[in-house]
Structure formats: C-alpha cells, structure tokens
Design a protein around this motif. Sequence first.
Motif, PDB file in Angstrom:
ATOM      1  N   VAL A  47       1.205  -1.238  -0.226  1.00 49.45           N
ATOM      2  CA  VAL A  47       0.273  -0.340   0.056  1.00 49.45           C
ATOM      3  C   VAL A  47       1.085   1.380   0.321  1.00 49.45           C
ATOM      4  CG1 VAL A  47      -1.103   1.255   1.439  1.00 49.45           C
ATOM      5  CG2 VAL A  47      -1.261  -1.613   1.662  1.00 49.45           C
ATOM      6  N   TYR A  48       0.910   2.152  -1.199  1.00 46.90           N
ATOM      7  CA  TYR A  48       1.480   3.127  -1.284  1.00 46.90           C
ATOM      8  C   TYR A  48       0.526   4.874  -0.825  1.00 46.90           C
ATOM      9  CZ  TYR A  48       5.203   0.854  -3.352  1.00 46.90           C
ATOM     10  OH  TYR A  48       6.603  -0.301  -3.011  1.00 46.90           O
ATOM     11  N   ARG A  49       0.552   5.601  -0.440  1.00 47.80           N
ATOM     12  CA  ARG A  49       0.513   7.115  -0.915  1.00 47.80           C
ATOM     13  C   ARG A  49       0.436   7.388  -2.088  1.00 47.80           C
ATOM     14  NH1 ARG A  49       4.593   7.586   3.945  1.00 47.80           N
ATOM     15  NH2 ARG A  49       2.771   7.628   5.653  1.00 47.80           N
ATOM     16  N   GLU A  50      -0.376   8.623  -1.868  1.00 40.91           N
ATOM     17  CA  GLU A  50      -0.758   8.955  -3.394  1.00 40.91           C
ATOM     18  C   GLU A  50       0.823   9.537  -4.087  1.00 40.91           C
ATOM     19  OE1 GLU A  50      -4.788  10.780  -4.931  1.00 40.91           O
ATOM     20  OE2 GLU A  50      -3.828  11.245  -3.117  1.00 40.91           O
ATOM     21  N   ASP A  51       1.624  10.145  -3.431  1.00 41.89           N
ATOM     22  CA  ASP A  51       2.671  10.739  -3.643  1.00 41.89           C
ATOM     23  C   ASP A  51       4.441  10.269  -3.398  1.00 41.89           C
ATOM     24  OD1 ASP A  51       4.031   9.606  -0.680  1.00 41.89           O
ATOM     25  OD2 ASP A  51       4.199  11.875   0.099  1.00 41.89           O
ATOM     26  N   GLY A  52       3.690   8.589  -3.432  1.00 45.26           N
ATOM     27  CA  GLY A  52       4.511   7.552  -3.583  1.00 45.26           C
ATOM     28  C   GLY A  52       5.416   6.561  -2.438  1.00 45.26           C
TER      29      GLY A  52
END
Length: 656
Positions: A538-543
């Motif tokens: 799982v990643y944030r939208e900023d990578g």
Amino acid sequence: MLSAREVAELTGWPLRTVRYRAQTGRIPAVSILNNRNRSEYAFPLATQSNEIQLKYYEQHGLTLSAPEKTALQKVKPSPVQRPLDSYTDADREKIGFWQDVVDQWMLYRSQTGKPLSELDHKFVQHMRVENPGMELSVPTLYRKKKALDQGDLDSVIDRRGKARKGKTDMPEYIKKTFLHYYLVDGGEGHAYSIAKCMEYTEKWAEKNAVNALPLPSYSSFYRIAMDVPEAVRILMREGERAYYNKASVYTRRDYESIASNDWWVGDTYTCDTLTLGPNGKPHRPYLTAWVDVRSGIFVGWYISFGGNSSQNSIYALRRGCLAYGMPNHNAYVDNGREYLTFDFGGRGHRAKKVLANGEAPFEPKTILDYMGVEMKNAIVQNSRAKLVERSFRNVKEHIMRLFPTYTGGSPEEKPEALKKALQRGDIPTDEEFIQKVDLLISGYLNYEPYYGSVPADKGKRRIDVYNEHLEHVRHVEEDVLNLMMLRTSKPKKVDREGVYLNIRGKKVWYNCPELHSLWQEKKVYLRYDPDDLSSVRVYREDGSFIMTAPRCELEAKYGATQEEIARQQQLKNKYKRVVQELAATLLPDAPPEEAAALVARMAEENLAGPTTPRKPKTVELARWDEEPMAMAVGDIDIFRMNKNSDGGYDDDEFDY
C-alpha cells in the motif's frame, strides 16, 4: 476572360460579328451568366491570336517576361548553351568528330592560289571518300562551324526532331489540369487511372478550354504521368505513410556504437501454428519476446494462449533480466497498449494532460522507472524500424515450420498437410509447445550466424557477438526484481471493508487493523504481483510506502456454521480493539475536568467577577399610549337583530 465588347475593340470587328462568330464556334468562347442572370459569351485570352494578346497586354500596362514576349512575337530564341558534361557519351563523341572535321576544313582552306568555293567542294569529296556513307555538303560545313562558334552543341549533334521526341503541342494548362486529377484529386488512396484523368481533363476542357480539343493521344498523357518523379508520385497518390515506407530518406542506424544490453526491443508475435489447449480445442499461441539490438539474440520471452497483454511483456522482461541482467539504457517498443500502460512504461503519446473532470491524470512511478530504463516508442505505423519483427521472421521460418500444425502466415502459405494433421490429432499440447520453443530459441536461434548491420561480426554466432560486446551487466537479485515489477492499481479510497483489486471482473479485498484504523476514507494505491495475490503493498498518492496489507479474511458464506460466525466476530473485535488502542494514544493519561463542571465554574466566575458599568449616551422614557374604543352612534335594536339572525336566539340565553 474577355467580354465580347473587349474582343470587338481589340479586333476591330463589330460587336454583332463577335457574338455571331462565338455562336457558330469560329472563335473559342464560353457561355456564362452575367450579374443580371442573362447568358453571354466570355472569351479566354489564351485562345486569342498572339497579336491580340500582345495588344491586350500593352493596353492594360502588363509586363511580360522575356520568354513570354518571345513566344508571342514568334522571334527565334538564342541558342541554348549547355555544358559538355550534360550530354551523353555518344553525343560528346559526335561533337568531337565535328570539331575535328571543322578544324581539318579550316586547315584545308588555308591553301593559297585557289578559290575557297573550289577548296570547299574538294574537301567535301575528300571526306566522303574517307568516310563511306557519310552525308556531307558545303552548307553542312558552314552550319556546323557556326554552331560550334556560338556554342550551340545541340545543333552540332543535329537534334532536329530529337528535341521534341516524346513531346506534343499540348498546352501547359491542359497538362497541369491532367496532373491535378492524377496527383491531387486522385491522391491519398483515390489513385485515378490515367484514362480516367484524361476523361476528367477532357470534360473540364469542354467548358473552359474548347480550343485545346481534341486532346492528344493516351501515350502523350502516359508520358506525362511517367515523367512525374517517383517520390512525388508516391507522396501525392499513395499518401504520407506509403511515402515514408517506400521513398523517404532512410536513416541508417549505427549498431557499432552500442554495446550488448544497451538496447532491448520488445514485441508480440502470433505464432503460425496450432496447439491443443486444456479444453481439447486447438488454438494459437502468442510469443512475447525481448531481443538485444546489438547481437539479435532473444534475451527473454514468454508464451501465452489467451491473447496479448502487458503482463506477458512483464513476464518476458523478468526472465530476460534474470538471465542476462537488466537493460542498461533503453527499451524500444511499439505503441501498443501492452506497453503504453500507466504502470509499465507510461502513457507515451496516449497521455492526457488533464482529465475530463479537470484533474491531473494519475502518473505513478512505472516498472521501467524502478528499473532505471527509458522507454522509446517507434514512430506510429513504421514497421521497418522494429528489429524484433525480423527476429520473429526467423522464429517462423526456423521453428514454426517444424510443427505438424504449421499454418503459414497467410492463406496462400497454408500447407496442405495441416488438414491431415488436424484430422489424425497430431497436435502438440501447450506444455509440449512451450518446452520445445524454449529449447529451440535458447539453444538454436541464439546460436545462429549473425547477419546484422556490422560487417566485422558477420558469420559469428549471435551469442558470441553478444558476449564479445557485453561491457556492463546490471545484475539484480530475484526478490528485488520482483519488487520492481509489481503492477500498480489506480488510486482507491479505503472504506470500511478495506481496499480492493479488480482481477478479471472480481473484487479481491485487502484489509488489516492498521489500514482500517489509520487510513479509512483516505486515498491510496496498491502494488501487487498477479501471480501471488495473498498480499499487496500500500502506497500514498505521493509514492511513499505505507504497509503490506494481507488479503481480507472477513468473508462468510450463507449458511455458515456457528464456529465460522464466531471466528468472524473475533476478527471484528480485533479490528475494534485496534481502533480503541489508537484512540487511547490520542487521549491524556489522566482525564481532565468534566465539561459540565467546567462550564458551571465558568458561569460562577463570570457572575462573581467585575463588570463594566453601563454608561448610555441617551436615556428615553417609555410611555403607555392607548387609543380609546370608538363609541356606537344611535340606539341599538336588540330584538330586530335577533329576528334577522339565522334562527334567532332564545331570550333565556341573554341577560339584559
């Protein structure tokens, strides 16, 4: 176009004579409608006599170029002086011959004591004896000498009749009209035939240039069409794509300056054979492969049976990286969707700057970005630039023909033995096909002689060429490569059930207490291995990486047992405890004062505290101002009122 009155002024004829001659066809004219919607004649200036045209130009103050004026005045132009190297070898030989003849003639005439006319006659007789069959006369000698003195070499070699060989008296505007139909109107796939272009030109001339009729023969127009430069013909008649493939300047690639593993090129080939699937039905395999540009060897490949997809390209690339190391610089691919996906190589020319909703498109780090490889895309519809297609041709010719179910690349190539092989069931299974192709590519095709663009390497085995020019290897561990090649999902909001992947139309859910408690109602994206869906990253939208989430176990079927329901409830309680623990971390160790007591204490402190005295600027005294009731005028007749009422009232109900 001239009016009838202008023609009358130029010719001196009466206006009635001009109209009569136009009506009877004695002078070229076109019938048109004037601004009053009446029929009248118009006369093309180009069809008038040279004298009329010159007179018209002089009256209107128009300046003609020298060639145009010369043509109208019928003055013989000066001889054209062409350089000697513009003539053929035979022409230059003839020019040298006549130069020698003239030089000998001048030397012969230098004799004294005899008339020149007699010397000229004797010289001609002498030349005829030395050159049997030669047609020579004194006027010819004078004519050749004059041409040599003026530099008119065309006249020296006697091009009478040859200068107009293959030419006609066709007007220039007729020729250009024909070329318009041949190149422009019939261009980009229309491609009218020469006969049709002649027909259209004739129809145009019937209305616009009657004096040019009848048109020359078909051979004249055929020569005009054949005189069109080939590059012009292909571009105008067949279009830009055909021009690029057939006639454009070809850029030669410099293969000597690159090393092995610098460039890999990938593509997918529909195999020209049939295999037997698990369902017992024959189908076509697909070979997705990556080829090293320097040596031409297959570095990685993958065989599938369900069509082309981006995952097949990733499988083939993964195998190539494990066997030969990662590409050093570039991956060269076409513009197919299996490569231009947002998580493999990026959208390329398909990318959109802004979506329909006004938001920027989702552009995560791609697989090639993680690998440090730049994707290069071939020019659209430029098949000749793809080296891998030539390698696939070797696969077809050297491997596919070995199978009894070889189908050929077209209906014309379809072998007669195919039908018999299908009837007797001589069809390789998918597993047999994969095993044999893997063996033949790695142990046969990669060891074939190199016949590429580098002359120094021709004749060597391809694998040897690869090893000789291998300067740098980017080795990668398998677990690291697996992380690089994880697929990426679109951004999704975490809800109470977790977050899901859409795998072949089915939602696969992932959740854990940390994801549920910390990231609910927030957007994340997932990276996953299609071959192992037990967990996702799982990643944030900023990578930035958040966590690894396992596949969600909160799922029970209808008719579940008590034990299954109890286990599901235990999982729910586990999620709840994590939320409670998270809440506890947000609270102080000792509970503060209750809100009700805090508010009551604030009220008491406000009442007990000092207040600012009231000091109004004006004080107004309020008065009671009530208006008295209006009095009735005259006596009131109560009995009359009762009588007029609806039914009246009982007197006992009133107290007078």
